[in-house]
Design a protein around this motif. Sequence first.
Motif: not given
Length: 421
Positions: A21-39
């Motif tokens: 579930h948490n891995l999915g949250i990170v993938m959806r976030m990158l899909r919707d927002h493009g590249s992000l820093s770990r912070k």
Amino acid sequence: MGAMIGAGRDAAADPSSLRSHNLGIVMRMLRDHGSLSRKEIEHNTGMVAASVTNLVADLHDRGLVRDVRGGVGEARRRGRPRILVEAVPDRCVALAVRVARTRVTAELHSSAGLLLDSSSRGVTLAWGQPGDIAHAIADLVKRAEARAAEHGAVLLACVVTMPGPVGSDNRIADTAEFGWGHLELVNLIHTAGVRRDLAVDVINDSNAAALAEHAALPVPRPPVMLYIEGSVGSGIGGGVVADGRILTGGRGYGGELGHVTVDWRGRACVCGANGCLAAYIGPDALLTSARLTDLAQMAGPQAALDEFRARLDRGEKRAVDVAIRAGDILGAAMRSVYDVVNPTALVLGGYLAGMRRWLEPGLQLQLAPRTERLAPLAIESGRLGRRAGLVGAARHGLTAMFDDPTLVPVLRREAAVSEPA
Ligand SMILES: [Zn+2]
């Protein structure tokens, strides 16, 4: 796949499903927002730094994300360059297939929405007979597997779109167009040679288009969106997107906005009911009211609809009256739907998008008792046109990965972090 709302999403989380579930949250976030820093991922998810580091490492091992140097021209000139995480655009792909009378058309899309391949096959379909369609689709899947392998990608699903209702068990309901009563198409496709572990799904084409149009809206996207489209081929189709997924209800037959009743004693509809919205704003109804049936018979319904649109643009009274009245009827139907699912956006597709200027006064007027007293409803035109169905089908096929990225195998063993497999 299949059932889209509720299925398993409220199940108590064991540690591995919580991790997925948490891995999915990170993938959806990158899909919707493009590249992000770990912070930024920490900040947006509320997860602690160690968890984010660990999750990103896991996704990295699966080939789903990569580090990139970011922020050219950003404020932080001194110090080390900013390292961002981005989704690998073509690690996962899905095949979208559209079934029409004489052709099946397929597009291979990546999880980043890249079109990697397109192809089609001619088919011969007698009414009520699946003909050679399963073999044609199996052939297209074989080609997609080869293309995926060339890209080092994982083919996650094949999603077939059909005009007409499709149940959540992938069963195709009887349609006027094909006459396939409860055809087990998925089974036929596997029997025709597609590996059993490939997810094959059949969904309604307008539902697929709805999903694509929702994804095409800017972030933050509407929590509940209605989509309604008109076309010569399939009349009035529709879909409801809730929480980024197609909402089709208990057995999969929901979201048919074209069959909302606008007059219970009204005109007969192709679905067997009376007084459906489709019987008033479908192509036949509009062309009859606009006195364009002769042209439709001579030059075809699409040419007649184009003429209707041309008359609207010229401001011819009869055409404008027909369109304004269609807006009123559509508005009344959408008010009923508003009361059930409280949408925040309505997207018009197909020829309805081209009529929006004339539909909007009636829509606004009929919706006013809700939108003025309760909450507004944004009315938009679709952005994808005829591509929407295939784009949405591919997106639907990739949903499983965004729910559980562990579906994608680990690429390299040495960097694996803590997943005991
Ligand atoms: Zn109907």
